[in-house]
Design a protein around this motif. Structure first.
Motif, mmCIF file in Angstrom:
data_model
loop_
_atom_site.group_PDB
_atom_site.id
_atom_site.type_symbol
_atom_site.label_atom_id
_atom_site.label_comp_id
_atom_site.label_asym_id
_atom_site.label_seq_id
_atom_site.Cartn_x
_atom_site.Cartn_y
_atom_site.Cartn_z
ATOM 1 N N UNK A 189 0.833 -1.210 0.000
ATOM 2 C CA UNK A 189 0.000 0.000 0.000
ATOM 3 C C UNK A 189 0.862 1.252 0.000
ATOM 4 N N UNK A 190 1.888 1.259 0.829
ATOM 5 C CA UNK A 190 2.797 2.412 0.885
ATOM 6 C C UNK A 190 3.555 2.559 -0.431
ATOM 7 N N UNK A 191 3.965 1.431 -1.005
ATOM 8 C CA UNK A 191 4.684 1.463 -2.279
ATOM 9 C C UNK A 191 3.795 1.984 -3.396
ATOM 10 N N UNK A 192 2.548 1.547 -3.410
ATOM 11 C CA UNK A 192 1.606 2.016 -4.431
ATOM 12 C C UNK A 192 1.399 3.528 -4.327
ATOM 13 N N UNK A 193 1.325 4.040 -3.106
ATOM 14 C CA UNK A 193 1.176 5.482 -2.914
ATOM 15 C C UNK A 193 2.387 6.235 -3.443
ATOM 16 N N UNK A 194 3.580 5.691 -3.244
ATOM 17 C CA UNK A 194 4.800 6.328 -3.763
ATOM 18 C C UNK A 194 4.780 6.375 -5.286
ATOM 19 N N UNK A 195 4.290 5.317 -5.908
ATOM 20 C CA UNK A 195 4.164 5.328 -7.369
ATOM 21 C C UNK A 195 3.157 6.387 -7.821
ATOM 22 N N UNK A 196 2.078 6.553 -7.089
ATOM 23 C CA UNK A 196 1.087 7.573 -7.442
ATOM 24 C C UNK A 196 1.689 8.973 -7.375
ATOM 25 N N UNK A 197 2.523 9.222 -6.356
ATOM 26 C CA UNK A 197 3.192 10.519 -6.235
ATOM 27 C C UNK A 197 4.098 10.750 -7.443
ATOM 28 N N UNK A 198 4.830 9.714 -7.850
ATOM 29 C CA UNK A 198 5.694 9.821 -9.031
ATOM 30 C C UNK A 198 4.861 10.142 -10.271
ATOM 31 N N UNK A 199 3.756 9.452 -10.448
ATOM 32 C CA UNK A 199 2.898 9.681 -11.621
ATOM 33 C C UNK A 199 2.356 11.106 -11.640
ATOM 34 N N UNK A 200 1.910 11.588 -10.500
ATOM 35 C CA UNK A 200 1.382 12.953 -10.430
ATOM 36 C C UNK A 200 2.457 13.989 -10.739
ATOM 37 N N UNK A 201 3.693 13.677 -10.383
ATOM 38 C CA UNK A 201 4.785 14.634 -10.567
ATOM 39 C C UNK A 201 5.212 14.734 -12.028
ATOM 40 N N UNK A 202 5.167 13.609 -12.760
ATOM 41 C CA UNK A 202 5.748 13.609 -14.107
ATOM 42 C C UNK A 202 4.721 13.546 -15.243
ATOM 43 N N UNK A 203 3.471 13.285 -14.946
ATOM 44 C CA UNK A 203 2.475 13.291 -16.019
ATOM 45 C C UNK A 203 2.352 14.650 -16.705
ATOM 46 N N UNK A 204 2.414 15.784 -15.983
ATOM 47 C CA UNK A 204 2.350 17.069 -16.691
ATOM 48 C C UNK A 204 3.468 17.241 -17.716
ATOM 49 N N UNK A 205 4.663 16.772 -17.405
ATOM 50 C CA UNK A 205 5.768 16.871 -18.353
ATOM 51 C C UNK A 205 5.480 16.037 -19.597
ATOM 52 N N UNK A 206 4.964 14.831 -19.414
ATOM 53 C CA UNK A 206 4.674 13.973 -20.565
ATOM 54 C C UNK A 206 3.601 14.590 -21.454
ATOM 55 N N UNK A 207 2.569 15.161 -20.843
ATOM 56 C CA UNK A 207 1.519 15.801 -21.640
ATOM 57 C C UNK A 207 2.081 16.980 -22.432
ATOM 58 N N UNK A 208 2.979 17.751 -21.799
ATOM 59 C CA UNK A 208 3.574 18.902 -22.484
ATOM 60 C C UNK A 208 4.470 18.439 -23.634
ATOM 61 N N UNK A 209 5.251 17.394 -23.406
ATOM 62 C CA UNK A 209 6.140 16.887 -24.458
ATOM 63 C C UNK A 209 5.335 16.341 -25.636
ATOM 64 N N UNK A 210 4.201 15.741 -25.334
ATOM 65 C CA UNK A 210 3.372 15.163 -26.399
ATOM 66 C C UNK A 210 2.784 16.234 -27.305
ATOM 67 N N UNK A 211 2.664 17.461 -26.808
ATOM 68 C CA UNK A 211 2.037 18.546 -27.575
ATOM 69 C C UNK A 211 3.038 19.558 -28.128
ATOM 70 N N UNK A 212 4.305 19.432 -27.754
ATOM 71 C CA UNK A 212 5.297 20.429 -28.171
ATOM 72 C C UNK A 212 6.561 19.724 -28.662
ATOM 73 N N UNK A 213 6.810 19.736 -29.956
ATOM 74 C CA UNK A 213 8.010 19.115 -30.511
ATOM 75 C C UNK A 213 9.250 19.922 -30.141
ATOM 76 N N UNK A 214 10.296 19.218 -29.691
ATOM 77 C CA UNK A 214 11.566 19.868 -29.338
ATOM 78 C C UNK A 214 11.366 21.059 -28.402
ATOM 79 N N UNK A 215 10.465 20.887 -27.427
ATOM 80 C CA UNK A 215 10.132 21.999 -26.541
ATOM 81 C C UNK A 215 11.239 22.287 -25.536
ATOM 82 N N UNK A 216 12.107 21.332 -25.287
ATOM 83 C CA UNK A 216 13.146 21.493 -24.275
ATOM 84 C C UNK A 216 14.512 21.661 -24.917
ATOM 85 N N UNK A 217 15.354 22.467 -24.286
ATOM 86 C CA UNK A 217 16.749 22.575 -24.709
ATOM 87 C C UNK A 217 17.485 21.292 -24.350
ATOM 88 N N UNK A 218 18.698 21.126 -24.863
ATOM 89 C CA UNK A 218 19.490 19.941 -24.524
ATOM 90 C C UNK A 218 19.763 19.872 -23.025
#
Length: 309
Positions: free
Chosen positions: A197-226
């Motif tokens: 249960x504790x491990x699953x919660x840690x995975x949820x925190x990770x997902x919440x933290x990085x899903x916004x980045x994935x959504x942004x990358x999916x909509x913006x080609x080469x949006x980030x510098x090297x």
């Protein structure tokens, strides 16, 4: 500034806000993710350049590298006035055990066997050290003095105990599966032996933290510098690795049907595939060995996450 850049800046702010800052752990992530595939050795000054944008200053890098050397994670070499550091043999073993989980999330087919480690005959002074090491490898406590692992083999366990000087006083057994396996009591035992249960919660925190980045990358080609790609990649693997280190990598048969670990692996894989090339370009320009720029990544690097372009 793009939305993806905003996401990376937010990730950096979140990392910098933690107290204390775990610089040593981040340095191990940098070695495992970026330096080991390129020969494994780097100039200390290169580490300053890589870590400064994430909020790790030169003094903290020096202190952390010194501690990692004392703890046998790293080993150093002087060439003229410059210092170069690589993973030690012990550090490389730990790296291989930890990082192969990060990049290769496929579960091997479980045959129903368990490796049991009985610590009852160990001297009290070393018993806790052995327990800590085995739990780090994913063993769970079946009952006082007996740890169990569903996939780590007897020989792999013995090899770890030999390095610790505890093999002769630890009883290692391998069970044979019963057919058919009774799933309900097994899953109940797993919940008692591992805190899923504790491990699953840690995975949820990770997902919440990085899903916004994935959504942004999916909509913006080469949006980030090297440089932003490198920072995002290191923080991605660092945060994912922290959860993975606590994940016993149980077979699917022993996990809940809706297991967040599967979603976390898929998200980490997708982001990594999207940004790894530009991050590698940044490393080409900013990392040095005693012979010059770091060599190109080995072929095993491109096998991460099922294959990189």
């Amino acid at each position: 500034m793009s939305l993806a850049s905003d996401c990376v800046a937010e990730l950096v702010c979140n990392f910098q806000a933690r107290r204390p800052i775990r610089a040593g752990s981040l340095i191990i992530t940098v070695y495992g993710d970026a330096i080991v595939p390129r020969g494994g050795t780097v100039w200390l000054g290169s580490l300053y350049q890589l870590l400064e944008p994430i909020g790790i200053n030169e003094r903290l890098v020096r202190t952390s590298v010194y501690r990692l050397t004392q703890d046998t994670w790293l080993q150093g070499e002087k060439v003229g006035r410059r210092s170069y550091y690589s993973l030690s043999n012990a550090g490389r073993r730990r790296f291989e055990q930890a990082f192969k989980r990060v990049y290769h999330g496929q579960q091997i087919q479980w045959m129903g066997k368990w490796t049991l480690a009985m610590l009852t005959q160990l001297e009290p002074g070393i018993r806790q050290k052995v327990r800590d090491e085995l739990e780090w490898l994913g063993f769970g406590s079946f009952c006082p003095g007996i740890l169990a692992h569903p996939t780590l083999s007897r020989n792999e366990t013995i090899a770890v105990l030999q390095e610790m000087g505890a093999a002769e006083d630890t009883i290692i057994m391998q069970t044979e599966p019963l057919t058919p396996m009774v799933r309900k009591p097994l899953r109940l035992q797993v919940r008692e032996s591992w805190n899923l249960d504790d491990l699953s919660q840690s995975y949820k925190v990770f997902l919440d933290k990085f899903r916004p980045l994935w959504r942004a990358l999916a909509n913006e080609d080469n949006a980030l510098s090297e440089e932003e790609c490198f920072i995002a990649r290191i923080l991605l693997i660092h945060e994912y690795r922290k959860v993975q280190l606590r994940d016993p990598q149980l077979p699917d048969e022993l996990l809940p049907a809706a297991w967040e670990g599967r979603n976390a692996f898929q998200l980490c894989r997708n982001i990594y595939r999207a940004i790894h090339q530009r991050a590698e370009s940044w490393l080409d320009k900013h990392l040095e060995t005693a012979e010059g720029p770091l060599p190109a990544p080995t072929s095993s690097f491109y096998q991460r996450f099922g294959g990189l372009d």
